[in-house]
Design a protein around this motif. Structure first.
Motif, PDB file in Angstrom:
ATOM      1  N   LEU A  90      64.368  44.651  36.304  1.00  0.00           N
ATOM      2  CA  LEU A  90      65.141  44.345  37.427  1.00  0.00           C
ATOM      3  C   LEU A  90      64.291  43.710  38.527  1.00  0.00           C
ATOM      4  O   LEU A  90      63.162  44.103  38.886  1.00  0.00           O
ATOM      5  CB  LEU A  90      65.704  45.812  37.953  1.00  0.00           C
ATOM      6  N   GLN A 100      66.130  44.071  44.145  1.00  0.00           N
ATOM      7  CA  GLN A 100      67.169  44.606  43.448  1.00  0.00           C
ATOM      8  C   GLN A 100      66.860  46.196  43.456  1.00  0.00           C
ATOM      9  O   GLN A 100      67.608  47.120  43.835  1.00  0.00           O
ATOM     10  CB  GLN A 100      67.700  44.182  42.307  1.00  0.00           C
ATOM     11  N   ALA A 102      69.049  41.360  47.191  1.00  0.00           N
ATOM     12  CA  ALA A 102      69.289  41.982  46.093  1.00  0.00           C
ATOM     13  C   ALA A 102      70.634  41.058  45.577  1.00  0.00           C
ATOM     14  O   ALA A 102      70.482  41.023  44.219  1.00  0.00           O
ATOM     15  CB  ALA A 102      69.768  43.379  46.357  1.00  0.00           C
ATOM     16  N   TYR A 103      71.581  40.748  46.285  1.00  0.00           N
ATOM     17  CA  TYR A 103      72.629  39.880  45.855  1.00  0.00           C
ATOM     18  C   TYR A 103      72.271  38.657  45.482  1.00  0.00           C
ATOM     19  O   TYR A 103      72.736  38.084  44.370  1.00  0.00           O
ATOM     20  CB  TYR A 103      73.541  39.701  46.931  1.00  0.00           C
ATOM     21  N   TRP A 161      70.683  39.450  41.461  1.00  0.00           N
ATOM     22  CA  TRP A 161      71.441  40.508  41.040  1.00  0.00           C
ATOM     23  C   TRP A 161      71.292  40.284  39.492  1.00  0.00           C
ATOM     24  O   TRP A 161      71.613  39.240  38.979  1.00  0.00           O
ATOM     25  CB  TRP A 161      72.582  40.755  41.645  1.00  0.00           C
TER      26      TRP A 161
END
Length: 299
Positions: free
Chosen positions: A38, A42, A199-200, A203
């Motif tokens: 990840l 995020q 984070a978006y 993502w």
């Protein structure tokens, strides 16, 4: 009836700080284990989002607090600065060994000392200047520029320490205006909000195991901050601060035994030099406060 003063329980304070170290090393180990599947932004966002559940006990104090518009602005700025530091920290964890992350994290109090002199008008005496220079020497021992490659992870940790120092200075400014629980709650809320767009942008759908791991990270981080508060309440910082050096010992051992990271004696030496500088500053500040209390005439 005889009562125990908060600063008269050194053993209890050291035990609380020992537990604090275990919690923070558990945080670093879990983040290291999760790896870079990840994106760092995020992971940071999910850690804070999942950690909001631990704010539930603080909700009554937060609702009752009267926060001015100026204070909200400061809290927002602190949240943004802290969010940048958190992203860099999560990134560094995937790039460099645990021991190096832990050792370089000790630079934050040094930057706080410099920031307090530059922005809060605190006096930067010769002893403080010497301690700061010694700390930077410790950082050079760890980084060894010219003798090995300074990676992006090392640069990220330098940025982390600077951003966290700025966050702590803002917290110091606000601590006299609102309660500690409000300061902690506002940090969690604002950091979560500030991390959301980062984070978006990157993502990736997380798995259930990753979410569970990040929830554990949030739990250990919250527990660590709580036990650290208990340590400060039980004993002076000059007593509890030396115990934090054990975090480097545990990080070295964990990195070697669990993640097969080689033990770098230069990292250990550099961490000891930085920690010695931090301990000196802590001890010196405690002595100055004691002298100031003695100088105040009794009512």
């Amino acid at each position: 009836m005889i009562t125990t003063k908060p600063d008269s329980r050194p053993l209890l304070g050291m035990l609380w700080m020992l537990l604090t170290g275990f919690c923070f090393v558990a945080v670093t180990a879990l983040v290291k284990y999760l790896g870079d599947d990840l994106p760092a932004a995020q992971q940071a966002f999910l850690r804070y989002l999942l950690g909001l559940v631990f704010l539930i006990p603080m909700w009554p104090a937060l609702r009752a607090a009267r926060i001015s518009r100026q204070a909200i602005t400061v809290f927002g700025a602190r949240g943004f600065i802290h969010a940048l530091g958190v992203i860099l920290w999560f990134y560094a964890m995937t790039q460099i060994p645990l021991a190096e992350v832990t050792a370089m994290n000790y630079l934050s109090p040094i930057y706080v000392t410099l920031g307090a002199a530059l922005f809060l008008g605190e006096k930067l005496a010769l002893r403080r200047i010497m301690a700061v220079l010694v700390a930077f020497l410790g950082a050079l021992i760890i980084l060894r520029p010219g003798l090995r490659e300074v990676s992006s992870g090392h640069i990220a940790m330098i940025g982390t320490a600077i951003f966290f120092a700025g966050s702590y200075l803002m917290a110091k400014r606000m601590s006299g205006q609102v309660s500690a629980s409000v300061v902690v709650a506002m940090l969690s809320l604002t950091v979560t909000i500030c991390l959301a767009p980062f984070a978006y942008a990157v993502w990736v759908p997380p798995t259930g195991a990753q979410l569970l791991g990040l929830l554990a990270v949030a739990a250990f981080a919250t527990a660590g901050h709580y036990t650290m508060t208990l340590a400060f309440a039980a004993a002076p910082v000059t007593v509890t601060q030396p115990v934090t050096f054990l975090q480097l010992v545990w990080a070295v051992a964990l990195g070697a035994l669990v993640f097969a990271e080689p033990v770098d004696l230069f990292v250990v030496l550099g961490g000891m030099v930085i920690m010695a500088s931090v301990l000196f500053i802590t001890w010196r500040e405690a002595m100055l406060r004691k002298q100031e209390r003695r100088a105040v005439p009794a009512p």
